[in-house]
Design a protein around this motif. Structure first.
Motif, PDB file in Angstrom:
ATOM      1  N   ALA A   1      -6.812   2.345  -3.270  1.00  0.00           N
ATOM      2  CA  ALA A   1      -6.728   1.426  -2.455  1.00  0.00           C
ATOM      3  C   ALA A   1      -7.478   2.065  -1.145  1.00  0.00           C
ATOM      4  CB  ALA A   1      -5.528   0.393  -1.944  1.00  0.00           C
ATOM      5  N   ALA A   2      -7.174   1.258   0.301  1.00  0.00           N
ATOM      6  CA  ALA A   2      -7.422   2.246   1.517  1.00  0.00           C
ATOM      7  C   ALA A   2      -5.986   2.934   1.020  1.00  0.00           C
ATOM      8  CB  ALA A   2      -7.889   1.925   2.530  1.00  0.00           C
ATOM      9  N   SER A   3      -5.480   3.980   2.237  1.00  0.00           N
ATOM     10  CA  SER A   3      -4.101   5.088   2.822  1.00  0.00           C
ATOM     11  C   SER A   3      -3.873   3.589   3.246  1.00  0.00           C
ATOM     12  CB  SER A   3      -4.544   6.531   2.731  1.00  0.00           C
ATOM     13  OG  SER A   3      -4.983   5.761   4.424  1.00  0.00           O
ATOM     14  N   ALA A   4      -2.220   3.465   3.540  1.00  0.00           N
ATOM     15  CA  ALA A   4      -1.731   2.492   4.028  1.00  0.00           C
ATOM     16  C   ALA A   4      -0.984   3.160   5.694  1.00  0.00           C
ATOM     17  CB  ALA A   4       0.427   2.093   3.483  1.00  0.00           C
ATOM     18  N   ASN A   5      -1.866   2.100   6.426  1.00  0.00           N
ATOM     19  CA  ASN A   5      -1.052   3.080   7.691  1.00  0.00           C
ATOM     20  C   ASN A   5      -0.284   3.704   8.577  1.00  0.00           C
ATOM     21  OD1 ASN A   5      -1.144   2.593  11.180  1.00  0.00           O
ATOM     22  ND2 ASN A   5      -1.724   0.617  11.323  1.00  0.00           N
ATOM     23  N   GLU A   6      -0.783   5.139   8.712  1.00  0.00           N
ATOM     24  CA  GLU A   6       0.683   5.672   8.624  1.00  0.00           C
ATOM     25  C   GLU A   6       0.913   5.516  10.545  1.00  0.00           C
ATOM     26  OE1 GLU A   6       1.730   7.635   6.606  1.00  0.00           O
ATOM     27  OE2 GLU A   6       0.365   6.826   4.954  1.00  0.00           O
TER      28      GLU A   6
ATOM     29  N   ARG B   1      11.871  -0.883  -9.449  1.00  0.00           N
ATOM     30  CA  ARG B   1      12.392  -2.416  -9.312  1.00  0.00           C
ATOM     31  C   ARG B   1      11.855  -2.476  -7.671  1.00  0.00           C
ATOM     32  NH1 ARG B   1      18.988  -0.681 -11.581  1.00  0.00           N
ATOM     33  NH2 ARG B   1      19.116  -3.062 -10.557  1.00  0.00           N
ATOM     34  N   ARG B   2      11.840  -2.021  -6.656  1.00  0.00           N
ATOM     35  CA  ARG B   2      11.932  -1.412  -5.440  1.00  0.00           C
ATOM     36  C   ARG B   2      10.542  -2.521  -5.362  1.00  0.00           C
ATOM     37  NH1 ARG B   2       9.714   3.562  -1.734  1.00  0.00           N
ATOM     38  NH2 ARG B   2       8.292   3.580  -3.225  1.00  0.00           N
TER      39      ARG B   2
ATOM     40  N   ALA C   1       0.537  -1.044  -0.142  1.00  0.00           N
ATOM     41  CA  ALA C   1       0.284  -0.228   0.114  1.00  0.00           C
ATOM     42  C   ALA C   1       1.153   1.293   0.173  1.00  0.00           C
ATOM     43  CB  ALA C   1      -1.052  -0.570   0.896  1.00  0.00           C
ATOM     44  N   LEU C   2       1.675   1.301   0.599  1.00  0.00           N
ATOM     45  CA  LEU C   2       3.052   2.231   0.952  1.00  0.00           C
ATOM     46  C   LEU C   2       3.848   2.771  -0.625  1.00  0.00           C
ATOM     47  CD1 LEU C   2       3.913   4.321   2.793  1.00  0.00           C
ATOM     48  CD2 LEU C   2       5.963   2.822   3.348  1.00  0.00           C
ATOM     49  N   TRP C   3       4.350   1.597  -1.330  1.00  0.00           N
ATOM     50  CA  TRP C   3       5.421   1.277  -2.468  1.00  0.00           C
ATOM     51  C   TRP C   3       4.263   1.448  -3.656  1.00  0.00           C
ATOM     52  CZ3 TRP C   3       9.289  -2.021  -0.758  1.00  0.00           C
ATOM     53  CH2 TRP C   3      10.469  -1.769   0.457  1.00  0.00           C
ATOM     54  N   LEU C   4       3.028   0.537  -3.637  1.00  0.00           N
ATOM     55  CA  LEU C   4       2.284   0.540  -5.167  1.00  0.00           C
ATOM     56  C   LEU C   4       0.978   1.347  -5.112  1.00  0.00           C
ATOM     57  CD1 LEU C   4       3.682  -2.651  -5.643  1.00  0.00           C
ATOM     58  CD2 LEU C   4       4.891  -1.231  -7.040  1.00  0.00           C
ATOM     59  N   PRO C   5       0.269   2.707  -4.309  1.00  0.00           N
ATOM     60  CA  PRO C   5      -0.852   2.933  -4.143  1.00  0.00           C
ATOM     61  C   PRO C   5      -1.517   2.967  -5.685  1.00  0.00           C
ATOM     62  CG  PRO C   5       1.270   4.713  -5.171  1.00  0.00           C
ATOM     63  CD  PRO C   5       1.993   3.131  -4.514  1.00  0.00           C
TER      64      PRO C   5
ATOM     65  N   THR D   1       3.549   5.166  12.909  1.00  0.00           N
ATOM     66  CA  THR D   1       5.044   4.926  12.651  1.00  0.00           C
ATOM     67  C   THR D   1       5.548   4.031  13.302  1.00  0.00           C
ATOM     68  OG1 THR D   1       5.320   7.625  12.716  1.00  0.00           O
ATOM     69  CG2 THR D   1       7.448   5.893  13.460  1.00  0.00           C
ATOM     70  N   GLU D   2       5.418   3.532  14.442  1.00  0.00           N
ATOM     71  CA  GLU D   2       5.445   2.127  14.698  1.00  0.00           C
ATOM     72  C   GLU D   2       4.860   0.739  14.191  1.00  0.00           C
ATOM     73  OE1 GLU D   2       3.801   4.738  16.499  1.00  0.00           O
ATOM     74  OE2 GLU D   2       6.139   5.301  17.818  1.00  0.00           O
ATOM     75  N   TYR D   3       3.657   1.154  13.858  1.00  0.00           N
ATOM     76  CA  TYR D   3       3.377  -0.425  13.047  1.00  0.00           C
ATOM     77  C   TYR D   3       4.101  -0.041  11.269  1.00  0.00           C
ATOM     78  CZ  TYR D   3       0.567  -3.177   9.891  1.00  0.00           C
ATOM     79  OH  TYR D   3       0.421  -4.311   9.219  1.00  0.00           O
ATOM     80  N   ARG D   4       4.463   0.719  11.188  1.00  0.00           N
ATOM     81  CA  ARG D   4       5.628   0.345   9.793  1.00  0.00           C
ATOM     82  C   ARG D   4       6.998   0.376   9.931  1.00  0.00           C
ATOM     83  NH1 ARG D   4       5.671   6.004   5.631  1.00  0.00           N
ATOM     84  NH2 ARG D   4       3.695   5.078   5.940  1.00  0.00           N
TER      85      ARG D   4
END
Length: 360
Positions: free
Chosen positions: A179-184, A121-122, A20-24, A186-189
């Motif tokens: 998609a729904a935005s990624a969980n922002e 590539r990521r 969700a973060l890298w391929l939004p 910090t601790e979860y990421r």
């Protein structure tokens, strides 16, 4: 002080978050289910649509009112048993999937490349790792064509794969929709990133390198002629790690000051060492003596950069703002990647601190 990275998160959950973060532009769902084992029910031909619906836990797929999917066609592919020395998810992340993961890898990469932004590539490294996880220990791969409603046209721009492993199934669903935005949080990421780092930085079959991140605050004025002296005088420490004094030596659990250039060099060398440590998990690089490109196709490198960016952003307020001060022990990372001793890095912002403890 707040601690991050200690939650128990499985690798698939971590991949979903980073997707969700890298391929939004894509939404991804991974759903677990059950099916008869291969010795109880042979899938020489594909199961019926009703059986696929049951084994894959259709129709619930994505969140939201439009998230249901209904199988309309299914195609079966066999999965070749991996070699005993295989590190399937790692191999696939390098773009070298094992025979058992080749088909899932090809389907997933092809789908992602078809999007308007293509696949960098990521994203390819992350998708490869996911394909390797999906196929690991699997015996059967089904590609399922779906519709949004019973009797509706097939959704040709979506990918749905179902893998059977023993008596369990794993279904991957990929759709080019917002998609729904990624969980922002910090601790979860950080927990997601460090979970995957542990998959690449194994000490043995049981243990992996761990990263514990603790954030704190301070009210020390660092806008002075000698911010290092001001911080040393005002910081109470974290209860274990202290900043080195002239009387300390390298064997003490104390942190030594790093200037900006030394910090950059240590981070660069740590990243290269992590790449080498991850490659050492597999025999496919045994006779490859070239220096790998960083980050290139190395998911461990992308993960390390994501971890650093997240920590710096939390500490200084922006990924583009470097810490004012840095202190470390056993840095760059080297012996800890082999399970020997531990390392620590303290980053200091204008009002926040981040203490990163790495152990094997």
């Amino acid at each position: 002080m707040t601690e991050a990275g200690r939650r128990h998160i499985n690798p698939i959950e971590a991949v979903e978050h980073l997707f969700a973060l890298w391929l939004p532009r894509w939404r991804l769902a991974v759903i677990g289910g059950e099916a008869p084992a291969s010795y109880e029910e042979d899938w020489t031909t594909a199961p019926s649509l009703a059986e696929v619906s049951d084994y894959g836990r259709f129709p619930l797929t994505f969140a939201g009112l439009d998230g249901r999917r209904y199988p309309v066609a299914v195609e079966r592919f066999g999965i070749e048993a991996p070699d005993e020395t295989s590190a399937g998810p790692l191999h696939a992340s390098w773009g070298r999937p094992d025979a058992g993961a080749e088909q899932a890898y090809a389907f997933l990469v092809e789908a992602l490349e078809s999007g308007p932004d293509g696949l960098d590539r990521r994203g390819r490294a992350l998708a490869g790792y996911l394909a390797g996880c999906l196929a690991a220990d699997g015996t059967d791969l089904l590609r399922v064509t779906v519709a949004a409603r019973p009797g509706a046209p097939a959704l040709d721009d979506e990918l749905h794969l179902l893998v059977r492993s023993g008596k369990t199934t794993t279904r991957l669903a990929l759709a080019p929709l917002p998609a729904a935005s990624a969980n922002e949080e910090t601790e979860y990421r950080i927990a997601c990133v460090t979970t995957l780092l542990g998959e690449f930085l194994r000490i043995n079959n049981v243990d992996a390198v761990t990263f514990d991140v603790t954030f704190g605050t301070h009210d020390i004025d660092l806008n002075v002629a000698d911010p290092d002296a001001a911080f040393r005088a005002g910081w109470a420490g974290d209860g274990h790690w202290l900043i080195a004094e002239d009387s300390d030596d390298e064997t003490d659990d104390v942190l030594w000051a790093l200037d900006a250039a030394s910090l950059r060099a240590a981070l660069t060398q740590s990243e290269q060492n992590m790449i080498e440590a991850s490659r050492a998990q597999s025999l496919i690089w045994e006779f490859d003596f070239t220096t790998p490109e960083a980050p290139g196709d190395e998911l461990v490198s992308w993960l390390a950069r994501e971890l650093l960016t997240t920590i710096v952003t939390k500490t200084t307020g922006s990924s583009q703002t470097p810490p004012l001060l840095a202190y470390a022990k056993n840095f760059p990372l080297e012996s800890v990647l082999a399970g020997e001793g531990d390392s620590c890095l303290l980053l200091v912002g204008a009002q926040r601190t981040a203490l990163v403890h790495i152990s094997g």
